[in-house]
Design a protein around this motif. Structure first.
Motif, PDB file in Angstrom:
ATOM      1  N   PRO A   1       0.805  -1.232   0.000  1.00 17.00           N
ATOM      2  CA  PRO A   1       0.000   0.000   0.000  1.00 17.00           C
ATOM      3  C   PRO A   1       0.832   1.273   0.000  1.00 17.00           C
ATOM      4  O   PRO A   1       2.018   1.253   0.343  1.00 17.00           O
ATOM      5  CB  PRO A   1      -0.794  -0.111   1.303  1.00 17.00           C
ATOM      6  N   ALA A   2       0.180   2.363  -0.362  1.00 15.03           N
ATOM      7  CA  ALA A   2       0.837   3.670  -0.390  1.00 15.03           C
ATOM      8  C   ALA A   2       0.939   4.279   1.007  1.00 15.03           C
ATOM      9  O   ALA A   2       1.792   5.133   1.249  1.00 15.03           O
ATOM     10  CB  ALA A   2       0.051   4.615  -1.300  1.00 15.03           C
ATOM     11  N   TYR A   3       0.054   3.829   1.923  1.00 14.09           N
ATOM     12  CA  TYR A   3       0.017   4.418   3.263  1.00 14.09           C
ATOM     13  C   TYR A   3      -0.081   3.343   4.336  1.00 14.09           C
ATOM     14  O   TYR A   3      -0.659   2.273   4.108  1.00 14.09           O
ATOM     15  CB  TYR A   3      -1.202   5.346   3.410  1.00 14.09           C
ATOM     16  N   ILE A   4       0.466   3.667   5.501  1.00 20.55           N
ATOM     17  CA  ILE A   4       0.231   2.859   6.694  1.00 20.55           C
ATOM     18  C   ILE A   4      -0.948   3.488   7.425  1.00 20.55           C
ATOM     19  O   ILE A   4      -0.965   4.707   7.643  1.00 20.55           O
ATOM     20  CB  ILE A   4       1.445   2.916   7.647  1.00 20.55           C
ATOM     21  N   TRP A   5      -1.917   2.655   7.797  1.00 18.99           N
ATOM     22  CA  TRP A   5      -3.047   3.141   8.605  1.00 18.99           C
ATOM     23  C   TRP A   5      -2.842   2.537   9.994  1.00 18.99           C
ATOM     24  O   TRP A   5      -3.255   1.431  10.292  1.00 18.99           O
ATOM     25  CB  TRP A   5      -4.346   2.699   7.965  1.00 18.99           C
ATOM     26  N   LEU A   6      -2.125   3.293  10.801  1.00 17.18           N
ATOM     27  CA  LEU A   6      -1.627   2.803  12.084  1.00 17.18           C
ATOM     28  C   LEU A   6      -2.643   3.084  13.195  1.00 17.18           C
ATOM     29  O   LEU A   6      -3.240   4.158  13.231  1.00 17.18           O
ATOM     30  CB  LEU A   6      -0.309   3.521  12.393  1.00 17.18           C
TER      31      LEU A   6
ATOM     32  N   SER B   1      -1.552  10.537  16.633  1.00 16.82           N
ATOM     33  CA  SER B   1      -0.557  11.343  15.911  1.00 16.82           C
ATOM     34  C   SER B   1       0.341  12.086  16.896  1.00 16.82           C
ATOM     35  O   SER B   1       1.518  12.323  16.609  1.00 16.82           O
ATOM     36  CB  SER B   1      -1.225  12.308  14.925  1.00 16.82           C
ATOM     37  N   ALA B   2      -0.191  12.426  18.090  1.00 11.50           N
ATOM     38  CA  ALA B   2       0.647  13.075  19.107  1.00 11.50           C
ATOM     39  C   ALA B   2       1.679  12.094  19.659  1.00 11.50           C
ATOM     40  O   ALA B   2       2.840  12.458  19.900  1.00 11.50           O
ATOM     41  CB  ALA B   2      -0.228  13.620  20.233  1.00 11.50           C
ATOM     42  N   VAL B   3       1.257  10.837  19.841  1.00 15.22           N
ATOM     43  CA  VAL B   3       2.179   9.790  20.309  1.00 15.22           C
ATOM     44  C   VAL B   3       3.342   9.655  19.321  1.00 15.22           C
ATOM     45  O   VAL B   3       4.508   9.584  19.709  1.00 15.22           O
ATOM     46  CB  VAL B   3       1.438   8.434  20.438  1.00 15.22           C
ATOM     47  N   LEU B   4       3.007   9.654  18.034  1.00 15.13           N
ATOM     48  CA  LEU B   4       4.041   9.500  17.011  1.00 15.13           C
ATOM     49  C   LEU B   4       4.910  10.753  16.905  1.00 15.13           C
ATOM     50  O   LEU B   4       6.128  10.670  16.729  1.00 15.13           O
ATOM     51  CB  LEU B   4       3.410   9.191  15.654  1.00 15.13           C
ATOM     52  N   LEU B   5       4.274  11.892  17.020  1.00 20.01           N
ATOM     53  CA  LEU B   5       5.006  13.150  16.890  1.00 20.01           C
ATOM     54  C   LEU B   5       6.083  13.258  17.972  1.00 20.01           C
ATOM     55  O   LEU B   5       7.181  13.765  17.726  1.00 20.01           O
ATOM     56  CB  LEU B   5       4.049  14.343  16.983  1.00 20.01           C
ATOM     57  N   ALA B   6       5.774  12.746  19.160  1.00 20.55           N
ATOM     58  CA  ALA B   6       6.760  12.750  20.254  1.00 20.55           C
ATOM     59  C   ALA B   6       7.987  11.928  19.871  1.00 20.55           C
ATOM     60  O   ALA B   6       9.082  12.136  20.403  1.00 20.55           O
ATOM     61  CB  ALA B   6       6.114  12.202  21.522  1.00 20.55           C
TER      62      ALA B   6
ATOM     63  N   ARG C   1      -0.877  11.956   9.502  1.00 15.27           N
ATOM     64  CA  ARG C   1      -2.136  12.705   9.435  1.00 15.27           C
ATOM     65  C   ARG C   1      -3.158  11.986  10.302  1.00 15.27           C
ATOM     66  O   ARG C   1      -3.405  10.795  10.145  1.00 15.27           O
ATOM     67  CB  ARG C   1      -2.615  12.809   7.986  1.00 15.27           C
ATOM     68  N   SER C   2      -3.767  12.748  11.171  1.00 11.78           N
ATOM     69  CA  SER C   2      -4.615  12.176  12.209  1.00 11.78           C
ATOM     70  C   SER C   2      -5.928  11.608  11.665  1.00 11.78           C
ATOM     71  O   SER C   2      -6.480  12.097  10.676  1.00 11.78           O
ATOM     72  CB  SER C   2      -4.901  13.257  13.247  1.00 11.78           C
ATOM     73  N   GLY C   3      -6.412  10.553  12.323  1.00 14.36           N
ATOM     74  CA  GLY C   3      -7.595   9.823  11.890  1.00 14.36           C
ATOM     75  C   GLY C   3      -8.828  10.671  11.629  1.00 14.36           C
ATOM     76  O   GLY C   3      -9.577  10.407  10.686  1.00 14.36           O
ATOM     77  N   SER C   4      -9.038  11.715  12.459  1.00 17.05           N
ATOM     78  CA  SER C   4     -10.276  12.491  12.309  1.00 17.05           C
ATOM     79  C   SER C   4     -10.340  13.193  10.948  1.00 17.05           C
ATOM     80  O   SER C   4     -11.422  13.485  10.446  1.00 17.05           O
ATOM     81  CB  SER C   4     -10.428  13.498  13.446  1.00 17.05           C
ATOM     82  N   LEU C   5      -9.179  13.467  10.360  1.00 18.77           N
ATOM     83  CA  LEU C   5      -9.179  14.031   9.007  1.00 18.77           C
ATOM     84  C   LEU C   5      -9.879  13.096   8.024  1.00 18.77           C
ATOM     85  O   LEU C   5     -10.409  13.524   7.002  1.00 18.77           O
ATOM     86  CB  LEU C   5      -7.742  14.257   8.517  1.00 18.77           C
TER      87      LEU C   5
ATOM     88  N   ARG D   1      -2.441   8.220   9.605  1.00 18.67           N
ATOM     89  CA  ARG D   1      -1.949   7.780   8.298  1.00 18.67           C
ATOM     90  C   ARG D   1      -0.514   8.228   8.097  1.00 18.67           C
ATOM     91  O   ARG D   1      -0.197   9.416   8.234  1.00 18.67           O
ATOM     92  CB  ARG D   1      -2.809   8.380   7.177  1.00 18.67           C
ATOM     93  N   LEU D   2       0.354   7.270   7.789  1.00 18.72           N
ATOM     94  CA  LEU D   2       1.757   7.596   7.484  1.00 18.72           C
ATOM     95  C   LEU D   2       2.011   7.282   6.020  1.00 18.72           C
ATOM     96  O   LEU D   2       1.634   6.216   5.530  1.00 18.72           O
ATOM     97  CB  LEU D   2       2.701   6.755   8.353  1.00 18.72           C
ATOM     98  N   SER D   3       2.661   8.185   5.325  1.00 20.27           N
ATOM     99  CA  SER D   3       2.891   7.981   3.892  1.00 20.27           C
ATOM    100  C   SER D   3       4.129   7.134   3.632  1.00 20.27           C
ATOM    101  O   SER D   3       5.159   7.286   4.281  1.00 20.27           O
ATOM    102  CB  SER D   3       3.040   9.332   3.196  1.00 20.27           C
ATOM    103  N   LEU D   4       3.991   6.224   2.674  1.00 15.50           N
ATOM    104  CA  LEU D   4       5.147   5.433   2.219  1.00 15.50           C
ATOM    105  C   LEU D   4       5.643   5.924   0.863  1.00 15.50           C
ATOM    106  O   LEU D   4       6.527   5.322   0.265  1.00 15.50           O
ATOM    107  CB  LEU D   4       4.751   3.956   2.134  1.00 15.50           C
ATOM    108  N   LEU D   5       5.050   7.007   0.387  1.00 16.11           N
ATOM    109  CA  LEU D   5       5.461   7.589  -0.900  1.00 16.11           C
ATOM    110  C   LEU D   5       6.514   8.647  -0.625  1.00 16.11           C
ATOM    111  O   LEU D   5       6.205   9.825  -0.488  1.00 16.11           O
ATOM    112  CB  LEU D   5       4.258   8.207  -1.604  1.00 16.11           C
ATOM    113  N   LYS D   6       7.760   8.203  -0.513  1.00 18.62           N
ATOM    114  CA  LYS D   6       8.821   9.149  -0.209  1.00 18.62           C
ATOM    115  C   LYS D   6      10.149   8.581  -0.684  1.00 18.62           C
ATOM    116  O   LYS D   6      10.206   7.457  -1.184  1.00 18.62           O
ATOM    117  CB  LYS D   6       8.844   9.442   1.280  1.00 18.62           C
ATOM    118  N   SER D   7      11.188   9.357  -0.519  1.00 15.44           N
ATOM    119  CA  SER D   7      12.516   8.905  -0.947  1.00 15.44           C
ATOM    120  C   SER D   7      13.007   7.786  -0.026  1.00 15.44           C
ATOM    121  O   SER D   7      12.509   7.619   1.088  1.00 15.44           O
ATOM    122  CB  SER D   7      13.493  10.079  -0.896  1.00 15.44           C
TER     123      SER D   7
END
Lengths: 348, 348
Positions: free
Chosen positions: A278-283, A294-299, A305-309, A318-324
């Motif tokens: 997949p393109a994204y992790i839905w953690l 998302s606050a837990v991860l940000l620490a 991107r937080s679930g409520s979005l 949501r964490l993106s796997l589309l990156k370098s």
């Protein structure tokens, strides 16, 4: 006084850079052919018997489809999507709301009420953003029209159980080659009136799709079609599968986090059963107190991107796997660190 | 198996062709600088203290401005323009009509009724399309917002009495260099909230303006700015003036047709009084029976756009002067023929 270059520029503009190509169409015929060929190689869509519409990314075409499907609606068409869903469906539909349509949130909520009569438009993202799972429309019926957002329906990101054959299917070069900044998307549309209304939308919004953008898209598709025209799919699939395996292996060691389940499926492109990529992790944060994942991860310096979005709980992110590769490796490293600290904390 | 080119494509897409440039902006800084420089050379707009918005042609920005000005309007803002006006104001506003605005036709009609209270948005095209005359807003008042469409406010097409300094001004590369097919326009906006709402419109409609289009626009403006950066204006003015003189000389021999009057004016660019050089002929059929002027012209193989498209009488027709020399010469030849037959017909 006059410089040959600036006068040549103007003259060239008037002669050859008008809104239309030589054949009086605003859509490059050559680009259309290449798009059909890419679908034929990827085996991901039935293009025969469908009209093609170009858009400024898939973004514009989502809105064009909503307009086209609701134009003659006497009461406002209700626009829905199954949660979790791509946030733009809501923000865009809300912003451009006319007397003909309004956004109504989760399709499942509508299914579970008796309030499913009247004209309904369902966005179906397959595979889904954020969770990568293949989807079908939740709502059925003569008054329900589905807009299939197939941005990720490429062998890169998903098994292709069969070529898609929906009435309205939207694709974008952004997720095919990664060139999001070029802003080029296309729709395959079965019904002629819907097609004409989508064309009308694009034409009234901005006349036509930039010829420079069309030229760029053509150059990109020419590269995609080089060799046997299938190599990019092999490369992209292996890259994404590798990333997913590393991530899911890491998360499998955790009790605090889980990731989405994507079942292996037969793939029409690879002609075998294949696993997820997949393109994204839905953690998901599983601890009761971790309501803001998302606050837990940000620490731990991980930005998601937080679930409520996505009209889901904030214990999802949501964490993106589309990156370098570098950025991916950093994400993996930080996730491993976070997971490795769990045991320590638990035994305190 | 894998071809280096297709994998490099994908990797390049993910790394460098995202929605944003290196500075995290979706608008090229370099292009912004070039736009300001072109205005400074043309002496046609005050850019200081204004925000810049990029759009897919000026077309998109017209709609973005209507949305931005009416977003918080409790009763629908009434959108008007003084007749004759560019047809897109009506077709676009009608198509995208929300609960916040509606198109109400001729601004002069509103001025002459007592019904001018409430939120009003007036499109002001200066110089005007179709007739090339400079214009100011017809309606005044705290509840009136004007959108100045300055697509033709270049030394090519009009005297520049002073640099324009309106709250919302819209320009397009389409009429500056003729590259309509590139679909690139910009707005200069004084009020921060209006600017932010216009940006929001563009962002929800299609995220951002194609980077390929931005690159093309930058290349074009670099050519415009070559030498002293004023040569294109001299060239374009002389070309358009020459065409206008030939046309008006021809029509002056006619009793059947007249063309619009555009008074000579002092021009801030040329620093002298200069005559007309409009982009279009606004031709009128003077004979009582010639109520359908475009049909009269079509019979002589001259294709124009009929007056009613511009909310005017069909005894008017708009003929474009933005064409190649060959096409212009053909138009002139056919018009001369038509005029030369008048005498014959009259003496029958």
């Amino acid at each position: 006084m006059q410089n040959a270059e600036s006068s040549a520029l103007l003259v060239a503009g008037w002669h050859r850079m008008s809104y239309v190509f030589g054949d009086q169409s605003s859509m490059s015929q050559e680009l259309q052919k290449h798009i059909l060929k890419v679908h034929s190689n990827a085996r991901n869509a039935i293009t025969k018997g469908k009209y093609l519409v170009f858009g400024v990314g898939s973004t514009q075409l989502l809105s064009a489809a909503v307009f086209a499907l609701s134009l003659n609606s006497s009461s406002p068409a209700r626009v829905v999507a199954e949660s979790p869903y791509y946030p733009v469906y809501k923000t865009q539909t809300d912003f451009f709301e006319t007397v003909h349509f309004e956004f109504k949130g989760d399709a499942l909520l509508m299914k579970n009420t008796s309030d499913s009569a009247g004209n309904v438009i369902e966005f179906v993202t397959s595979p889904n953003n954020p969770d990568g799972n293949l989807r079908k429309a939740v709502l059925q019926g003569v008054s329900v029209n589905a807009i299939y957002d197939h941005a990720y329906y490429w062998p890169h990101f998903s098994a292709i159980p069969a070529p898609a054959d929906e009435d309205i299917m939207i694709f974008t070069i952004s997720k095919l080659t990664g060139h999001a900044g070029s802003r080029f998307g296309w729709a395959l549309v079965k019904d002629k009136d819907v097609y004409l209304n989508m064309q009308k939308y694009v034409s009234l919004a901005e006349f036509s799709i930039s010829r420079d953008t069309q030229l760029r898209a053509l150059q990109l598709l020419k590269v995609v079609l080089k060799g046997d025209g299938r190599e990019i799919f092999h490369f992209a699939y292996e890259k994404m599968r590798d990333r997913w395996e590393k991530i899911s292996q890491t998360v499998s060691l955790s009790k605090r986090f889980t990731v989405q389940d994507i079942p292996p499926q037969y793939c029409n492109f690879f002609e075998k059963v294949r696993g997820p990529s997949p393109a994204y992790i839905w953690l998901k944060c599983e601890r009761e107190e971790d309501t803001n994942c998302s606050a837990v991860l940000l620490a731990a310096n991980i930005i998601g991107r937080s679930g409520s979005l996505f009209d889901a709980e904030d214990r999802y992110v949501r964490l993106s796997l589309l990156k370098s590769d570098d950025d991916f490796n950093l994400l993996l490293y930080r996730l491993k660190e976070l997971v490795s600290k769990e045991g320590g904390a638990d035994t305190l």
